[in-house]
Design a protein around this motif. Structure first.
Motif, short mmCIF file in Angstrom:
data_model
loop_
_atom_site.label_atom_id
_atom_site.label_comp_id
_atom_site.label_asym_id
_atom_site.label_seq_id
_atom_site.Cartn_x
_atom_site.Cartn_y
_atom_site.Cartn_z
N ILE A 145 0.85 -1.19 0.00
CA ILE A 145 0.00 0.00 0.00
C ILE A 145 0.88 1.24 0.00
O ILE A 145 1.76 1.39 0.85
CB ILE A 145 -0.95 0.01 1.21
CG1 ILE A 145 -1.89 -1.21 1.17
CG2 ILE A 145 -1.77 1.31 1.25
CD1 ILE A 145 -2.77 -1.35 2.39
N TYR A 146 0.63 2.14 -0.95
CA TYR A 146 1.37 3.38 -1.07
C TYR A 146 0.45 4.55 -0.72
O TYR A 146 -0.29 5.05 -1.56
CB TYR A 146 1.91 3.54 -2.50
CG TYR A 146 3.06 2.63 -2.82
CD1 TYR A 146 4.37 3.03 -2.60
CD2 TYR A 146 2.84 1.34 -3.32
CE1 TYR A 146 5.44 2.20 -2.88
CE2 TYR A 146 3.91 0.50 -3.60
CZ TYR A 146 5.20 0.94 -3.38
OH TYR A 146 6.26 0.11 -3.65
N GLY A 147 0.49 4.94 0.52
CA GLY A 147 -0.36 6.04 0.97
C GLY A 147 -1.79 5.58 1.24
O GLY A 147 -2.19 4.47 0.90
N SER A 148 -2.55 6.45 1.87
CA SER A 148 -3.93 6.13 2.22
C SER A 148 -4.73 5.76 0.98
O SER A 148 -4.79 6.52 0.00
CB SER A 148 -4.56 7.34 2.91
OG SER A 148 -5.93 7.11 3.18
N LYS A 149 -5.30 4.55 0.99
CA LYS A 149 -6.12 4.06 -0.13
C LYS A 149 -5.38 4.08 -1.46
O LYS A 149 -5.95 4.33 -2.51
CB LYS A 149 -7.42 4.86 -0.23
CG LYS A 149 -8.31 4.75 0.99
CD LYS A 149 -9.61 5.52 0.81
CE LYS A 149 -10.50 5.37 2.04
NZ LYS A 149 -11.78 6.12 1.91
N GLN A 150 -4.06 3.83 -1.41
CA GLN A 150 -3.20 3.81 -2.60
C GLN A 150 -3.12 5.20 -3.25
O GLN A 150 -2.88 5.31 -4.46
CB GLN A 150 -3.68 2.77 -3.63
CG GLN A 150 -3.57 1.33 -3.20
CD GLN A 150 -2.14 0.80 -3.13
OE1 GLN A 150 -1.20 1.54 -2.93
NE2 GLN A 150 -2.00 -0.50 -3.24
N LYS A 151 -3.23 6.23 -2.45
CA LYS A 151 -3.23 7.60 -2.99
C LYS A 151 -1.97 7.90 -3.77
O LYS A 151 -2.02 8.47 -4.88
CB LYS A 151 -3.39 8.60 -1.84
CG LYS A 151 -3.34 10.06 -2.30
CD LYS A 151 -3.40 11.01 -1.11
CE LYS A 151 -3.26 12.46 -1.58
NZ LYS A 151 -3.26 13.41 -0.44
N ASN A 152 -0.80 7.57 -3.22
CA ASN A 152 0.47 7.90 -3.89
C ASN A 152 0.60 7.18 -5.22
O ASN A 152 1.09 7.74 -6.21
CB ASN A 152 1.65 7.55 -2.99
CG ASN A 152 1.66 8.34 -1.70
OD1 ASN A 152 0.96 9.35 -1.57
ND2 ASN A 152 2.43 7.88 -0.73
N LYS B 98 -5.70 -6.42 0.75
CA LYS B 98 -6.24 -5.07 0.83
C LYS B 98 -5.58 -4.14 -0.19
O LYS B 98 -6.27 -3.39 -0.89
CB LYS B 98 -6.05 -4.51 2.24
CG LYS B 98 -6.60 -3.09 2.40
CD LYS B 98 -6.40 -2.57 3.82
CE LYS B 98 -6.92 -1.14 3.95
NZ LYS B 98 -6.71 -0.60 5.32
N GLY B 99 -4.26 -4.16 -0.27
CA GLY B 99 -3.56 -3.27 -1.20
C GLY B 99 -3.94 -3.54 -2.65
O GLY B 99 -4.06 -2.61 -3.46
N LEU C 164 -7.53 -2.18 -3.22
CA LEU C 164 -7.54 -0.71 -3.30
C LEU C 164 -7.10 -0.24 -4.68
O LEU C 164 -7.69 0.69 -5.25
CB LEU C 164 -6.62 -0.13 -2.22
CG LEU C 164 -7.13 -0.19 -0.78
CD1 LEU C 164 -6.03 0.23 0.18
CD2 LEU C 164 -8.36 0.69 -0.59
#
Length: 293
Positions: free
Chosen positions: A67-74, A101-102, A105
């Motif tokens: 996972i890159y940032g909240s909710k894959q934001k990045n 999860k990642g 997302l």
């Protein structure tokens, strides 16, 4: 006697504090740069007389549900900034020891916004739930390729995207020395038979080491992952230290490789785990297909 005095004097000499400070700062800076794990984008330009107008392909490999940032934001910011025509997911998007999860997302953000194509990597099979993973990925509108191909139209021209499952999934998960079973070869041949009609053809295959199969195969482009960039790099000197199924000093750790009439692009992937990536930050790959000039 004089020698003893000189030796004693040398031992009593202290390293100046300023030198210690500078050395410490240098070591810290080197470590920060070497171990930096920020998200990067690597771009390649590939020219072909089969391409009439530019096509942008984004390759995502070896996410390992990171996972890159909240909710894959990045991750999504990078994707949106480069605005791809097609997104290809080239294996190990989901893995065996990490919750999905990642993966979910990412798929929920891209699956119906972009044309997306997916093939398995070895970790989807290692999970023991590859059927569920494929169903999950398909539920987000992503096309699963497993020994077949699909035609997509971009700016009035057709592009063929074909894909094969990872070799680990065949013959009771036995991995042959050369990485190929008859079942994997059948998938590859099914894809290969559809080339040769003048349409630019891309093969998605998780393994970069199978170059003897890819070379002059009829595919214009092969996109792979799996090598994780060789884990440790020294820019300009060492392109990779160790990669699965290639061993020490892998030849195909990451980059663009010409295999006679076929081009292969290997992504260094997005996985981050307990084994440090040295001078080898996670990467998304962007491939710009352009007309031959």
């Amino acid at each position: 006697m004089r020698k003893d005095k000189r030796d004693k004097a040398n031992k009593n000499k202290k390293i100046p504090k300023s030198v210690k400070v500078v050395t410490t700062i240098g070591v810290l800076m080197f470590g920060t740069v070497a171990l930096w794990q920020g998200l990067t984008v690597k771009q390649y330009n590939v020219n072909s007389d089969k391409i009439k107008s530019p096509v942008r392909i984004m390759a995502i490999t070896d996410l390992h549900s990171t996972i890159y940032g909240s909710k894959q934001k990045n991750l999504m910011e990078k994707i949106q900034a480069y605005d791809p025509d097609v997104i290809i997911l080239v294996g190990d998007i989901a893995v065996d020891k990490v919750p999905h999860k990642g993966t979910k997302l990412l798929l929920s953000a891209i699956g119906r916004k972009y044309p997306c194509y997916y093939v398995t990597g070895n970790h989807e099979f290692l999970s023991g739930e590859v059927t569920y993973i494929k169903e999950m990925i398909r539920s987000y509108g992503v096309t699963i390729l497993e020994g077949n191909s699909s035609l997509i139209e971009v700016d009035g021209q057709q592009i063929r995207i074909a894909g094969v499952d990872d070799p680990y999934g065949f013959n009771g998960y036995v991995y042959y020395e050369d990485g190929i079973t008859d079942e994997w070869r059948e998938q590859f041949n099914n894809c290969n038979e559809e080339t040769g009609d003048g349409i630019y053809s891309i093969l998605l295959s998780h393994r970069p080491e199978l170059t003897e199969v890819y070379k002059n195969s009829g595919f214009d482009l092969v996109v792979a992952g799996h090598a994780h960039g060789g884990q440790v790099r020294i820019p300009g000197i060492l392109n990779g230290l160790l990669a699965p199924n290639q061993g020490l000093f892998p030849k195909y750790a990451g980059g663009l490789y010409e295999l006679d009439d076929t081009t292969m692009v290997v992504s260094r992937g997005l996985s981050r785990n307990i084994i440090p990536r040295v001078f080898n930050p996670p990467e998304i790959v962007v491939i710009d297909l352009e007309p031959l000039k």
